[in-house]
Design a protein around this motif. Structure first.
Motif, PDB file in Angstrom:
ATOM      1  N   THR B  29       8.449   0.677   4.282  1.00  0.00           N
ATOM      2  CA  THR B  29       8.058   1.191   2.975  1.00  0.00           C
ATOM      3  C   THR B  29       6.534   1.318   2.913  1.00  0.00           C
ATOM      4  O   THR B  29       5.824   0.701   3.696  1.00  0.00           O
ATOM      5  CB  THR B  29       8.510   0.239   1.846  1.00  0.00           C
ATOM      6  OG1 THR B  29       7.955  -1.058   2.096  1.00  0.00           O
ATOM      7  CG2 THR B  29      10.023   0.142   1.798  1.00  0.00           C
ATOM      8  N   ASN B  30       6.082   2.113   1.980  1.00  0.00           N
ATOM      9  CA  ASN B  30       4.639   2.243   1.775  1.00  0.00           C
ATOM     10  C   ASN B  30       4.362   2.562   0.298  1.00  0.00           C
ATOM     11  O   ASN B  30       5.248   2.962  -0.445  1.00  0.00           O
ATOM     12  CB  ASN B  30       4.070   3.349   2.680  1.00  0.00           C
ATOM     13  CG  ASN B  30       2.549   3.338   2.693  1.00  0.00           C
ATOM     14  OD1 ASN B  30       1.913   2.303   2.456  1.00  0.00           O
ATOM     15  ND2 ASN B  30       1.952   4.487   2.937  1.00  0.00           N
ATOM     16  N   ILE B  31       3.123   2.317  -0.114  1.00  0.00           N
ATOM     17  CA  ILE B  31       2.698   2.645  -1.480  1.00  0.00           C
ATOM     18  C   ILE B  31       1.334   3.302  -1.428  1.00  0.00           C
ATOM     19  O   ILE B  31       0.466   2.859  -0.671  1.00  0.00           O
ATOM     20  CB  ILE B  31       2.472   1.396  -2.377  1.00  0.00           C
ATOM     21  CG1 ILE B  31       3.407   0.250  -2.021  1.00  0.00           C
ATOM     22  CG2 ILE B  31       2.602   1.776  -3.844  1.00  0.00           C
ATOM     23  CD1 ILE B  31       3.128  -0.993  -2.866  1.00  0.00           C
ATOM     24  N   MET B  32       1.137   4.295  -2.265  1.00  0.00           N
ATOM     25  CA  MET B  32      -0.199   4.844  -2.443  1.00  0.00           C
ATOM     26  C   MET B  32      -0.508   4.939  -3.942  1.00  0.00           C
ATOM     27  O   MET B  32       0.386   4.870  -4.781  1.00  0.00           O
ATOM     28  CB  MET B  32      -0.357   6.217  -1.779  1.00  0.00           C
ATOM     29  CG  MET B  32       0.477   7.317  -2.379  1.00  0.00           C
ATOM     30  SD  MET B  32       0.056   8.985  -1.710  1.00  0.00           S
ATOM     31  CE  MET B  32      -1.389   9.423  -2.721  1.00  0.00           C
ATOM     32  N   GLU B  82      -6.672  -1.974  -4.854  1.00  0.00           N
ATOM     33  CA  GLU B  82      -6.508  -2.406  -3.465  1.00  0.00           C
ATOM     34  C   GLU B  82      -5.536  -1.487  -2.713  1.00  0.00           C
ATOM     35  O   GLU B  82      -5.747  -1.160  -1.548  1.00  0.00           O
ATOM     36  CB  GLU B  82      -6.015  -3.857  -3.417  1.00  0.00           C
ATOM     37  CG  GLU B  82      -7.110  -4.862  -3.786  1.00  0.00           C
ATOM     38  CD  GLU B  82      -6.576  -6.296  -3.810  1.00  0.00           C
ATOM     39  OE1 GLU B  82      -7.227  -7.159  -3.205  1.00  0.00           O
ATOM     40  OE2 GLU B  82      -5.505  -6.544  -4.421  1.00  0.00           O
ATOM     41  N   VAL B  83      -4.459  -1.087  -3.382  1.00  0.00           N
ATOM     42  CA  VAL B  83      -3.505  -0.153  -2.766  1.00  0.00           C
ATOM     43  C   VAL B  83      -4.218   1.150  -2.408  1.00  0.00           C
ATOM     44  O   VAL B  83      -4.022   1.721  -1.337  1.00  0.00           O
ATOM     45  CB  VAL B  83      -2.304   0.109  -3.713  1.00  0.00           C
ATOM     46  CG1 VAL B  83      -1.496   1.326  -3.267  1.00  0.00           C
ATOM     47  CG2 VAL B  83      -1.404  -1.121  -3.797  1.00  0.00           C
ATOM     48  N   VAL B  91      -1.498  -1.588   7.137  1.00  0.00           N
ATOM     49  CA  VAL B  91      -0.939  -2.786   6.498  1.00  0.00           C
ATOM     50  C   VAL B  91       0.365  -2.490   5.767  1.00  0.00           C
ATOM     51  O   VAL B  91       0.617  -1.353   5.357  1.00  0.00           O
ATOM     52  CB  VAL B  91      -1.922  -3.390   5.453  1.00  0.00           C
ATOM     53  CG1 VAL B  91      -3.120  -4.011   6.127  1.00  0.00           C
ATOM     54  CG2 VAL B  91      -2.353  -2.351   4.434  1.00  0.00           C
ATOM     55  N   ASP B  92       1.172  -3.542   5.603  1.00  0.00           N
ATOM     56  CA  ASP B  92       2.339  -3.497   4.725  1.00  0.00           C
ATOM     57  C   ASP B  92       1.818  -3.849   3.341  1.00  0.00           C
ATOM     58  O   ASP B  92       1.559  -5.012   3.033  1.00  0.00           O
ATOM     59  CB  ASP B  92       3.383  -4.515   5.204  1.00  0.00           C
ATOM     60  CG  ASP B  92       4.554  -4.629   4.224  1.00  0.00           C
ATOM     61  OD1 ASP B  92       4.457  -4.119   3.083  1.00  0.00           O
ATOM     62  OD2 ASP B  92       5.561  -5.241   4.609  1.00  0.00           O
ATOM     63  N   LYS B  93       1.623  -2.835   2.515  1.00  0.00           N
ATOM     64  CA  LYS B  93       0.928  -3.074   1.249  1.00  0.00           C
ATOM     65  C   LYS B  93       1.748  -3.913   0.271  1.00  0.00           C
ATOM     66  O   LYS B  93       1.189  -4.662  -0.524  1.00  0.00           O
ATOM     67  CB  LYS B  93       0.526  -1.751   0.602  1.00  0.00           C
ATOM     68  CG  LYS B  93      -0.424  -0.916   1.469  1.00  0.00           C
ATOM     69  CD  LYS B  93      -1.127   0.138   0.620  1.00  0.00           C
ATOM     70  CE  LYS B  93      -1.421   1.402   1.388  1.00  0.00           C
ATOM     71  NZ  LYS B  93      -2.020   2.452   0.564  1.00  0.00           N
ATOM     72  N   PHE B  94       3.076  -3.775   0.296  1.00  0.00           N
ATOM     73  CA  PHE B  94       3.887  -4.627  -0.579  1.00  0.00           C
ATOM     74  C   PHE B  94       3.599  -6.096  -0.279  1.00  0.00           C
ATOM     75  O   PHE B  94       3.351  -6.898  -1.188  1.00  0.00           O
ATOM     76  CB  PHE B  94       5.388  -4.340  -0.395  1.00  0.00           C
ATOM     77  CG  PHE B  94       5.907  -3.194  -1.222  1.00  0.00           C
ATOM     78  CD1 PHE B  94       6.245  -3.380  -2.556  1.00  0.00           C
ATOM     79  CD2 PHE B  94       6.054  -1.933  -0.672  1.00  0.00           C
ATOM     80  CE1 PHE B  94       6.736  -2.329  -3.329  1.00  0.00           C
ATOM     81  CE2 PHE B  94       6.535  -0.872  -1.432  1.00  0.00           C
ATOM     82  CZ  PHE B  94       6.873  -1.073  -2.758  1.00  0.00           C
ATOM     83  N   PRO B 101       9.192  -5.074  -3.916  1.00  0.00           N
ATOM     84  CA  PRO B 101      10.059  -3.895  -3.830  1.00  0.00           C
ATOM     85  C   PRO B 101      11.451  -4.215  -4.378  1.00  0.00           C
ATOM     86  O   PRO B 101      11.993  -5.287  -4.103  1.00  0.00           O
ATOM     87  CB  PRO B 101      10.115  -3.609  -2.333  1.00  0.00           C
ATOM     88  CG  PRO B 101       9.840  -4.916  -1.666  1.00  0.00           C
ATOM     89  CD  PRO B 101       8.973  -5.711  -2.608  1.00  0.00           C
ATOM     90  N   VAL B 102      11.995  -3.314  -5.159  1.00  0.00           N
ATOM     91  CA  VAL B 102      13.339  -3.477  -5.725  1.00  0.00           C
ATOM     92  C   VAL B 102      14.140  -2.240  -5.323  1.00  0.00           C
ATOM     93  O   VAL B 102      13.632  -1.124  -5.472  1.00  0.00           O
ATOM     94  CB  VAL B 102      13.261  -3.552  -7.273  1.00  0.00           C
ATOM     95  CG1 VAL B 102      14.652  -3.636  -7.884  1.00  0.00           C
ATOM     96  CG2 VAL B 102      12.394  -4.719  -7.714  1.00  0.00           C
TER      97      VAL B 102
END
Lengths: 176, 176
Positions: B29-32, B82-83, B91-94, B101-102
């Motif tokens: 997974t990833n987040i931006m 930070e994200v 990095v694994d941002k979670f 994560p849900v």
């Protein structure tokens, strides 16, 4: 109004303010209220927006390929709503709502004197106008009222509800 | 999280909040962080957004055609920054930023538990991905935290400056 460097235009639109969009066609100006817009490129600043064929401005925008995005602060809120509630088919909105058109430098549609920022725009892509009522605009000149340092912009939350811009915070962001 | 009718999604995005975008690809997974987005249609809700090829999420979005738009309130501001300051390449941002994560219902990318709203999205048009880094998303499921009634959203003004959502006003608007 002082000229604003085009590289700073995104700082005005990215927070999502309700804006006014002016057009001019066959000697008649018009204004609509809009909040479906976003930045697409920093410089030259490209802005995407949605203008429906149900809006009188759609025809003028497609035919003349020019407009001005004017950004109002909360003091103008009642007029912003009146502009949104009426159609340029029926009324001269500048006259009716006491808004002052000011000649732009590079496009025919007027600036709005009562707004703290005005962006002169050209339509650079209307290929998605039919599919999504979608226009890509290039901001070719930008103006800002230097007297307004912390404008309380309006942010539409639907059905008559507007959020008014609150306090500003600073964080160590490396994002532009 | 309570399900939100899709007809109300525009009320969340139209005011222009900074959002998080989650993706999932090959089990990662990833987040931006994103603030170039806008509504394109009320229902089914269509959202346009700009995701650059420089963002690690671009590849996942284009390959999997799924994402979640999660909307943070001001309490999450340090994590949102930070994200935005880091890349999913590294990095694994979670894990790194303590975000939870849900599982979503209709897409593979996860919701973000700490956000007050989460929108499950499918990419329905990426024909302008090359031209403008442009994606059109359809929101297929929407969730909201019923405990949060007046979320203080963040609105990016550039270079580390964020406007925090202020008071709400009501006006006799006939706009949807």
């Amino acid at each position: 109004m002082r000229e604003l460097p085009l590289s700073k235009v995104y700082q005005l639109l990215e927070p999502g303010p309700v804006v006014l969009l002016t057009t001019a066609r066959r000697g008649r100006t018009n204004i609509m209220t809009m909040s479906w817009h976003m930045m697409v490129e920093f410089e030259p600043p490209l802005v995407a927006c949605v203008v429906s064929p149900a809006d009188h401005s759609f025809g003028a925008l497609r035919a003349t390929r020019e407009c001005v995005i004017a950004i109002p602060a909360v003091e103008l809120a009642p007029k912003v709503v009146e502009v949104g509630n009426s159609s340029g088919r029926d009324v001269d909105k500048f006259a009716k709502f006491g808004l002052t058109p000011v000649p732009a430098k590079r496009v025919a549609p007027p600036l709005v004197a009562e707004c703290f920022a005005n962006l002169e725009c050209r339509v650079v892509d209307s290929r998605w106008a039919k599919r999504y009522c979608f226009f890509v605009l290039e901001v070719v000149k930008a103006w800002i009222d230097p007297a307004v340092t912390a404008p309380r912009t309006l942010h539409h939350r639907g059905r008559g509800e507007f959020m008014v811009a609150g306090r500003t915070i600073r964080l160590p962001s490396r994002m532009k």
